[in-house]
Design a protein around this motif. Sequence first.
Motif: not given
Length: 161
Positions: A86-89, A111-119, A128-131
Motif C-alpha cells: 500500500i505504501l507504494f501505491s 516532470a522527468k523523475i515523478g514523485p520523490l518516493r519509491n513506487t 529500506i525504502y524512502f519518501m
Amino acid sequence: MSVNRCNFKLKINLFWIAVSVVSLLLNTSCTTTEVLPQSNDTNLSSNTLSQVEQELGIEIQAIRLSAGGYILDFRYKAIDPEKAKILFSREIQPYLLHEATGGVLTVPTTAKIGPLRNTTNQPVAGKIYFMLFGNAGKYVKAGDKVTIIFGDYRMEHLTVE
C-alpha cells in the motif's frame, strides 16, 4: 592547458546542477497551513506507532533533514512485502504534518523523475525504502515532532533527526 579547461567546465557544470536542484526543491515542494483531521476522525487510524508498523508490514528507520534542511527524508524497511504494498501505491498521496504548526508538507513531483518516493510494484522484505517531503521554507527543524499520513494510516509523533 586542456586539463585546466576540463576542470573549469566540470566546475561550471556542477554549479548549474546544484542551482537546478535547489530551484527544483524550492519550486516543487508545497507548504500550507491547512487544518487536517485529528486522530479521532473515523477515517484515520489512531493506533500506536508499533500497531501501524505491524499493519503496514514496515519498520520505521528514521526521518531526517536532508539537502541543507530543504528535504525531509523518511526511511522505512519492508518487513512484510504484501502488507507494505500500500505504501507504494501511486493513487495514495502521502503527506507530512508538522505537529507544532499544523503545516503540511507533500512529496515533490518532478516532470522527468515523478514523485520523490519509491513506487515499486513488488517491495522486497528487508529492503529500506524512502519518501522525500519538501521543506522549502525550512519550517520543520531537527527535534520537531511530525506525523506522516498515508491514506487511513497515521505514523504519529515521529522526531526529526
